[in-house]
Motif scaffolding. Structure first.
Motif, PDB file in Angstrom:
ATOM      1  N   GLY A  59       0.795  -1.223   0.236  1.00 18.38           N
ATOM      2  CA  GLY A  59      -0.353   0.246  -0.106  1.00 18.38           C
ATOM      3  C   GLY A  59       0.690   1.435   0.672  1.00 18.38           C
ATOM      4  N   LEU A  60       1.777   1.172   0.131  1.00 15.22           N
ATOM      5  CA  LEU A  60       2.887   2.487   0.159  1.00 15.22           C
ATOM      6  C   LEU A  60       3.430   3.538  -0.604  1.00 15.22           C
ATOM      7  CD1 LEU A  60       5.488   1.351   3.122  1.00 15.22           C
ATOM      8  CD2 LEU A  60       3.589   2.607   2.859  1.00 15.22           C
ATOM      9  N   PRO A  61       3.070   1.978  -1.920  1.00 15.40           N
ATOM     10  CA  PRO A  61       3.699   3.573  -3.367  1.00 15.40           C
ATOM     11  C   PRO A  61       2.224   4.157  -2.783  1.00 15.40           C
ATOM     12  CG  PRO A  61       4.375   1.037  -3.445  1.00 15.40           C
ATOM     13  CD  PRO A  61       3.531   0.733  -1.819  1.00 15.40           C
ATOM     14  N   PHE A  62       1.052   3.724  -3.272  1.00 14.53           N
ATOM     15  CA  PHE A  62      -0.411   4.212  -3.459  1.00 14.53           C
ATOM     16  C   PHE A  62      -0.397   5.849  -2.140  1.00 14.53           C
ATOM     17  CE2 PHE A  62      -1.722  -0.240  -4.566  1.00 14.53           C
ATOM     18  CZ  PHE A  62      -2.229   0.560  -5.696  1.00 14.53           C
ATOM     19  N   MET A  63       0.334   5.301  -1.144  1.00 11.08           N
ATOM     20  CA  MET A  63       0.241   6.800  -0.094  1.00 11.08           C
ATOM     21  C   MET A  63       1.272   7.740  -0.655  1.00 11.08           C
ATOM     22  SD  MET A  63       2.594   7.505   2.102  1.00 11.08           S
ATOM     23  CE  MET A  63       3.606   6.011   3.075  1.00 11.08           C
ATOM     24  N   ILE A  64       2.485   6.936  -1.504  1.00 10.23           N
ATOM     25  CA  ILE A  64       3.384   7.785  -2.362  1.00 10.23           C
ATOM     26  C   ILE A  64       3.251   8.759  -2.831  1.00 10.23           C
ATOM     27  CG2 ILE A  64       5.511   8.098  -2.779  1.00 10.23           C
ATOM     28  CD1 ILE A  64       6.360   5.714  -1.747  1.00 10.23           C
ATOM     29  N   PHE A  65       2.167   8.337  -3.833  1.00  5.79           N
ATOM     30  CA  PHE A  65       1.970   9.189  -4.843  1.00  5.79           C
ATOM     31  C   PHE A  65       0.629   9.879  -4.741  1.00  5.79           C
ATOM     32  CE2 PHE A  65       2.469   8.567  -9.448  1.00  5.79           C
ATOM     33  CZ  PHE A  65       1.953   9.410  -9.963  1.00  5.79           C
ATOM     34  N   SER A  66      -0.512   9.738  -4.065  1.00 11.38           N
ATOM     35  CA  SER A  66      -1.379   9.872  -3.483  1.00 11.38           C
ATOM     36  C   SER A  66      -0.776  11.822  -2.650  1.00 11.38           C
ATOM     37  CB  SER A  66      -2.420   9.691  -2.462  1.00 11.38           C
ATOM     38  OG  SER A  66      -2.078   8.568  -1.211  1.00 11.38           O
ATOM     39  N   THR A  67      -0.288  11.477  -1.858  1.00 10.74           N
ATOM     40  CA  THR A  67       0.507  12.144  -0.932  1.00 10.74           C
ATOM     41  C   THR A  67       1.183  13.353  -1.731  1.00 10.74           C
ATOM     42  OG1 THR A  67       0.412  10.741   1.478  1.00 10.74           O
ATOM     43  CG2 THR A  67       2.118  13.467   1.184  1.00 10.74           C
ATOM     44  N   ALA A  68       2.120  12.940  -2.603  1.00  9.35           N
ATOM     45  CA  ALA A  68       2.299  14.041  -3.925  1.00  9.35           C
ATOM     46  C   ALA A  68       1.931  15.234  -4.474  1.00  9.35           C
ATOM     47  CB  ALA A  68       3.677  12.880  -4.515  1.00  9.35           C
ATOM     48  N   ILE A  69       0.653  14.096  -4.479  1.00  5.94           N
ATOM     49  CA  ILE A  69      -0.382  15.044  -5.860  1.00  5.94           C
ATOM     50  C   ILE A  69      -1.265  16.248  -4.617  1.00  5.94           C
ATOM     51  CG2 ILE A  69      -2.207  14.771  -7.100  1.00  5.94           C
ATOM     52  CD1 ILE A  69      -1.702  11.982  -7.888  1.00  5.94           C
ATOM     53  N   ASN A  70      -1.707  15.107  -3.368  1.00  4.93           N
ATOM     54  CA  ASN A  70      -2.293  16.391  -2.415  1.00  4.93           C
ATOM     55  C   ASN A  70      -1.477  17.666  -1.970  1.00  4.93           C
ATOM     56  OD1 ASN A  70      -5.332  14.965  -1.820  1.00  4.93           O
ATOM     57  ND2 ASN A  70      -3.916  13.786  -2.057  1.00  4.93           N
ATOM     58  N   ASN A  71      -0.307  17.611  -1.649  1.00  2.00           N
ATOM     59  CA  ASN A  71       0.423  18.837  -1.665  1.00  2.00           C
ATOM     60  C   ASN A  71      -0.092  19.763  -3.087  1.00  2.00           C
ATOM     61  OD1 ASN A  71       1.901  18.951   0.861  1.00  2.00           O
ATOM     62  ND2 ASN A  71       1.871  16.096   0.049  1.00  2.00           N
ATOM     63  N   THR A  72       0.495  19.503  -4.136  1.00  2.86           N
ATOM     64  CA  THR A  72      -0.001  20.127  -5.634  1.00  2.86           C
ATOM     65  C   THR A  72      -1.377  20.152  -5.713  1.00  2.86           C
ATOM     66  OG1 THR A  72      -0.266  18.395  -6.781  1.00  2.86           O
ATOM     67  CG2 THR A  72       2.169  19.362  -6.539  1.00  2.86           C
ATOM     68  N   ILE A  73      -2.674  19.843  -4.934  1.00 10.54           N
ATOM     69  CA  ILE A  73      -4.345  19.750  -5.086  1.00 10.54           C
ATOM     70  C   ILE A  73      -4.394  20.784  -4.181  1.00 10.54           C
ATOM     71  CG2 ILE A  73      -6.028  19.234  -4.652  1.00 10.54           C
ATOM     72  CD1 ILE A  73      -4.964  16.241  -5.216  1.00 10.54           C
ATOM     73  N   ALA A 108      -8.022  11.575 -10.040  1.00 10.44           N
ATOM     74  CA  ALA A 108      -9.115  12.190 -10.471  1.00 10.44           C
ATOM     75  C   ALA A 108      -9.480  13.352 -10.498  1.00 10.44           C
ATOM     76  CB  ALA A 108     -10.553  11.701  -9.417  1.00 10.44           C
ATOM     77  N   TYR A 109      -8.167  14.573  -9.542  1.00  9.78           N
ATOM     78  CA  TYR A 109      -8.115  14.951  -9.788  1.00  9.78           C
ATOM     79  C   TYR A 109      -7.376  16.147 -10.684  1.00  9.78           C
ATOM     80  CZ  TYR A 109      -7.745  20.613  -7.959  1.00  9.78           C
ATOM     81  OH  TYR A 109      -7.804  21.937  -8.098  1.00  9.78           O
ATOM     82  N   LEU A 110      -6.667  15.348 -11.104  1.00  6.05           N
ATOM     83  CA  LEU A 110      -5.819  15.906 -12.596  1.00  6.05           C
ATOM     84  C   LEU A 110      -6.142  16.604 -13.910  1.00  6.05           C
ATOM     85  CD1 LEU A 110      -3.124  12.790 -12.708  1.00  6.05           C
ATOM     86  CD2 LEU A 110      -2.842  14.931 -11.370  1.00  6.05           C
ATOM     87  N   PRO A 111      -7.252  15.896 -13.528  1.00  4.60           N
ATOM     88  CA  PRO A 111      -7.405  16.752 -15.248  1.00  4.60           C
ATOM     89  C   PRO A 111      -8.274  18.410 -14.073  1.00  4.60           C
ATOM     90  CG  PRO A 111      -8.704  14.632 -15.387  1.00  4.60           C
ATOM     91  CD  PRO A 111      -8.191  15.474 -13.830  1.00  4.60           C
ATOM     92  N   ARG A 112      -8.218  18.367 -13.575  1.00  5.61           N
ATOM     93  CA  ARG A 112      -9.330  19.711 -12.671  1.00  5.61           C
ATOM     94  C   ARG A 112      -8.513  20.854 -12.093  1.00  5.61           C
ATOM     95  NH1 ARG A 112     -13.029  16.666  -8.747  1.00  5.61           N
ATOM     96  NH2 ARG A 112     -13.936  18.539  -8.302  1.00  5.61           N
ATOM     97  N   PHE A 113      -7.272  21.208 -12.199  1.00  5.65           N
ATOM     98  CA  PHE A 113      -6.053  22.169 -12.229  1.00  5.65           C
ATOM     99  C   PHE A 113      -6.776  23.298 -12.747  1.00  5.65           C
ATOM    100  CE2 PHE A 113      -3.288  18.751 -10.614  1.00  5.65           C
ATOM    101  CZ  PHE A 113      -2.610  19.184  -9.451  1.00  5.65           C
ATOM    102  N   LYS A 114      -6.814  24.003 -11.229  1.00  6.52           N
ATOM    103  CA  LYS A 114      -7.749  25.453 -11.654  1.00  6.52           C
ATOM    104  C   LYS A 114      -7.043  26.787 -12.357  1.00  6.52           C
ATOM    105  CE  LYS A 114      -9.004  26.122  -7.021  1.00  6.52           C
ATOM    106  NZ  LYS A 114      -9.977  26.683  -6.563  1.00  6.52           N
TER     107      LYS A 114
END
Length: 463
Positions: A146-160, A215-221
């Protein structure tokens, strides 16, 4: 230099309101990461007792190491993204997001392969005793997937969050944590799946959070992700690493301290009335509970990141300083509250994690009251670390992040027990906390003077 976007609220809205709007979702996101581990420990402790608690403690450094890489990319990428947007460089901000995605994918795969290949010796290095090892192995052999999914989502969430959508970031993290909390008791007590059931529940929660983040990737403002953004750019990799290095080394230092602490506790515990396994379990619970506190103050530091980054890039130094001072006020109040909780209610906290002997609770109370004695000053360092990262001075942030763990705490954990046994380990922590507090204050004072100097020089040039 291009003029910053004057419509961006980061440049003109009231600091306290902005900070709360960014900090609250950041705090919740950080709490979610902490709760993933703590929820497992609560249910495992109630099912398997202190050996189960000790097992999650032994497994914890792997999660901390993975979090280090997640924050390296997340904090570094978000800071670079906002610095470029503040300076009016939208294209570079977009390419930064692309590099975060590429690096998250590559690093996640490398870590997964490494952890799966060397899991058994790693658990021994992390302090597993003969009695604890079977529980730790059964739990960790599943958690690592599960750790790769945690790494990816944590990294993306900071940019979100950097994109101005902290609520969405909060939701993606919160959904996975809630799912894990629901599935843990179902898998452990209803289906009787053993300690592996708690690990499977955690992985399912992490995958769910990952899906929502992606799912947020296409929705950046403020930026747009295109194929062009996914082209490797070494200069951006370097910038992301420099800006995220403080958070990265802080997490690695935490993992290193955890390993040294586990092995010291195991050794000196065996020489005491408590034995090895009880201190190992109690220290693990205390560290997880302390993570709740640290998640709040780190979340405040993360909340000020986009505000400080944008205004520093826009050369609005008064707003940068106001952001920091407001964050420190909030974190100080939180620190005092948690200090009182740790001093007054240690036994009540331990009951949440299952029953134990009088000896078990005696050591637990000592842990909380001595090891966490200086928690009332511990809010400053995480805020300061995030502050320096956000203004593009990652090396200074890294040094401040490492002062407590590496410069002070680790040497004291090694030296003090030579004279005072297992009690020396407890007393090492508050001394390290005070040292880190003083260091952070000195660095900030000097940085504020540098901002005043830059501002005066730029005013003279305009004249």
């Amino acid at each position: 230099m291009q003029k910053y976007d004057e419509k961006n609220p980061l440049g003109h809205k009231k600091i306290s309101g902005l900070l709360l709007s960014f900090a609250i979702p950041s705090i919740i996101a950080m709490l979610v990461n902490a709760l993933y581990n703590m929820v497992d420990q609560i249910f495992i402790g109630n099912k398997f007792g202190f050996l189960g608690n000790a097992a999650t403690n032994v497994a914890f450094p792997l999660t901390t190491i993975s979090t280090a890489f997640a924050l390296l990319l997340g904090h570094g990428g978000a800071s670079k993204q906002n610095l470029e947007l503040g300076a009016g460089n939208r294209e570079k901000a977009e390419k930064t997001l692309g590099m975060v995605l590429i690096l998250a994918t590559v690093i996640s795969l490398i870590l997964l392969i490494s952890e799966a290949s060397f899991l058994a010796p790693l658990l021994k290095i992390f302090g597993a005793t003969d009695d604890v090892y079977p529980y730790a192995y059964d739990y960790t052999k599943i958690i690592i997937f599960g750790l790769p999914f945690m790494i990816f989502s944590t990294a993306i969430n900071n940019t979100i969050r950097a994109d101005g959508s902290p609520t969405y970031s909060m939701f993606s993290m919160l959904f996975g944590a809630v799912l894990n909390t629901i599935l843990d008791p179902v898998f452990l007590f209803v289906f009787d799946m053993g300690i592996e059931g708690a690990a499977i529940a955690t992985v399912i929660g992490q995958v769910a959070g990952f899906i929502i983040s992606v799912a947020y990737l296409p929705r950046f403002k403020h930026i747009k992700l295109t194929k062009k953004c996914l082209k490797f750019d070494f200069s951006l990799v370097r910038a992301i690493f420099v800006l995220g290095i403080a958070s990265f080394f802080n997490q690695l230092a935490m993992a290193s301290v955890q390993v040294v602490l586990n092995n010291s506790i195991k050794y000196y515990g065996a020489l005491s009335e408590f034995g090895s396994d009880i201190p190992l379990a109690c220290i693990g619970i205390m560290m997880k509970v302390n993570m709740i506190f640290m998640s709040v103050v780190i979340g405040i530091g993360q909340g000020c990141q986009p505000i400080a980054s944008f205004n520093y890039g826009a050369r609005q130094f008064d707003r940068v300083k106001e952001t920091f001072k407001t964050a420190v006020k909030y974190s100080t109040v939180i620190s005092v509250v948690f200090f009182l909780i740790f001093q007054i209610f240690p036994r009540q906290i331990m009951y949440i994690f299952g029953e134990g002997s009088d000896t078990y609770f005696m050591f637990a109370e000592k842990c909380f009251r001595i090891y966490l004695f200086a928690s009332f000053v511990n809010g400053l360092q995480p805020v300061t670390t995030g502050f320096f990262t956000s203004i593009g001075k990652g090396v200074k942030g890294m040094f401040i992040a490492l002062t407590r763990q590496v410069l002070f705490l680790m040497p004291l954990i090694i030296i003090f027990p030579l004279f005072w046994g297992i009690d020396g380990i407890m007393f090492a922590a508050p001394l390290a906390d005070f040292g880190a507090f003083v260091t952070a204050m000195l660095f900030v004072k000097k940085e504020f003077k540098n901002m005043d100097l830059i501002s005066n020089n730029e005013s003279e040039k305009v004249k």
